[in-house]
Each structure stands twice: as structure tokens, then as C-alpha cells.
Enzyme design. Structure first.
Site, short mmCIF file in Angstrom:
data_model
loop_
_atom_site.label_atom_id
_atom_site.label_comp_id
_atom_site.label_asym_id
_atom_site.label_seq_id
_atom_site.Cartn_x
_atom_site.Cartn_y
_atom_site.Cartn_z
CB CYS A 18 5.20 -23.99 62.39
SG CYS A 18 6.64 -23.54 61.43
CG ASN A 21 8.45 -23.95 56.43
OD1 ASN A 21 8.69 -24.05 55.23
ND2 ASN A 21 8.65 -24.96 57.24
CB CYS A 23 11.08 -21.62 64.59
SG CYS A 23 11.77 -19.96 64.46
NE ARG A 24 6.06 -22.83 65.98
CZ ARG A 24 4.84 -22.31 66.05
NH1 ARG A 24 4.01 -22.72 66.99
NH2 ARG A 24 4.46 -21.41 65.16
CB SER A 25 7.06 -26.89 60.43
OG SER A 25 7.36 -25.77 59.64
CG ASP A 135 6.22 -18.81 67.32
OD1 ASP A 135 7.44 -18.95 67.13
OD2 ASP A 135 5.50 -18.11 66.60
P1 4NP Z 1 7.66 -20.78 63.30
O1 4NP Z 1 8.07 -19.43 64.07
O2 4NP Z 1 6.20 -20.67 62.99
O3 4NP Z 1 7.98 -21.84 64.29
O4 4NP Z 1 8.52 -20.83 62.07
C1 4NP Z 1 7.83 -18.17 63.52
C2 4NP Z 1 8.71 -17.64 62.63
C3 4NP Z 1 8.47 -16.37 62.10
C4 4NP Z 1 7.34 -15.67 62.47
C5 4NP Z 1 6.45 -16.23 63.36
C6 4NP Z 1 6.68 -17.49 63.88
N1 4NP Z 1 7.12 -14.38 61.95
O5 4NP Z 1 6.14 -13.74 62.36
O6 4NP Z 1 7.88 -13.93 61.10
#
Ligand code: 4NP
Length: 169
Positions: A18, A21, A23-25, A135
């Protein structure tokens, strides 16, 4: 996280990707590992996760992701974020992107010789009628429940595909 054991066929190694790294992955990796363990495939498949970005490298998953996962019996606390590296294309037979933006970034990095499966994770479960894991980072707790619903369904689909492949006979 260490690399997969050398004896493992690359076909049975999956990297979930994702943006951050956190939340989703990592949720996908935790859910998939638990599903593999329930199917007796804990030592047959290898799952890891990585982010397109490096902002959160070394950090545990987002607190909200950990809490939502815990309520469904998944423990994400030992996971640590890392950025994807080119060597991941040598190590993983499956690289599963959480959304189309992640997939575009991965396609731009992909070595010409990569012969694994690079695609959207949710495409493994077409009955979901949704191709991207939204997201949840800037939203409320319902977003984390939605992530869990989607990755649980796609993890089962992936496990069925791999189970046919990695079981002897
Ligand atoms: P993820 O979510 O891609 O599911 O881990 C996010 C976590 C942090 C950020 C963006 C998306 N960020 O911009 O910091």
C-alpha cells in the site's frame, strides 16, 4: 522482518503493498497469515508487506489498524513498516497492490524479467465488486472495518488459489 526461507518456492510468497505500509498492507499480511495458519499452510506460504513510501519505515501499524484487527482476533503489533525495494521482485511470486495508484508505482519499478503476479489484491475476489482497498488513514474507524472486510475476503480467495498450488499431489 526477515526474508522468506530460501527453500520456499517464490510462487508461495506474497507481498502486500500500500502507500504507507501502516494501514492496509500490514492488515492484509496479518489477516492472510492467520488464514494460512487456519488452513495448515503457515509454514508453506510466506507473506510480508511494504509501502510505496518510506515515511513510516520502522513503525508499527497505525494504532487504529491494530485495534480494529485485534477486535477480529488478529495481532498486528509485531509488524514494522518498510519501503518496497527492487529485490522484492526477486523474492515474491505474488505482489498484490491495495489500489490502482500503488499498482502504477509498482509497474514502474517492475523489472522486465519479472514473471510473478503483479496486480490488484481485490481482483482475486471479483464478487466484491470493488477493485481497490480504500485508504482509511484520513477517515474514521469505519474505514478500518471496511479494510478488514475486504482483505478477509480477498485473503480467502488467494489462499484457495495457492492451496491448490502448494499442496502436494
Ligand atoms: P496505508 O495508509 O497506505 O494503508 O498504510 C496510509 C498511511 C499513511 C499515509 C498514507 C496512507 N501517509 O500519507 O502518511
Amino acid at each position: 522482518m526477515n526474508g522468506p526461507p530460501i527453500v520456499l518456492a517464490p510462487d508461495a510468497s506474497i507481498l502486500f503493498v500500500c502507500l504507507g505500509n501502516i494501514c492496509r498492507s500490514p492488515t492484509a499480511a496479518g489477516v492472510f497469515r492467520a488464514a494460512a495458519a487456519r488452513s495448515g499452510l503457515a509454514h508453506t506460504v510466506y507473506a510480508d508487506s511494504a509501502g510505496i513510501g518510506d515515511w513510516h519505515a520502522g513503525s508499527p501499524p497505525d494504532r487504529r489498524a491494530i485495534q480494529a484487527a485485534r477486535r477480529r482476533g488478529y495481532d498486528l503489533t509485531s509488524l514494522r513498516a518498510r519501503q518496497i525495494v527492487p529485490a522484492d521482485f526477486d523474492r515474491f511470486g505474488w505482489i498484490m497492490a491495495m489500489d490502482a495508484s500503488n499498482l502504477r508505482a509498482l509497474e514502474a519499478m517492475k523489472p522486465r524479467a519479472y514473471d510473478g503476479r503483479l496486480g490488484l489484491f481485490l481482483d482475486l475476489a471479483p464478487e466484491l465488486d470493488v477493485r481497490e482497498v480504500p485508504d482509511p488513514y484520513y477517515g474514521g474507524s469505519d474505514g478500518f472495518e471496511r479494510v478488514l472486510d475486504l482483505v478477509e475476503a480477498a485473503s480467502s480467495a488467494l489462499l484457495s488459489r495457492l492451496g491448490n498450488r502448494v499442496r502436494p499431489g
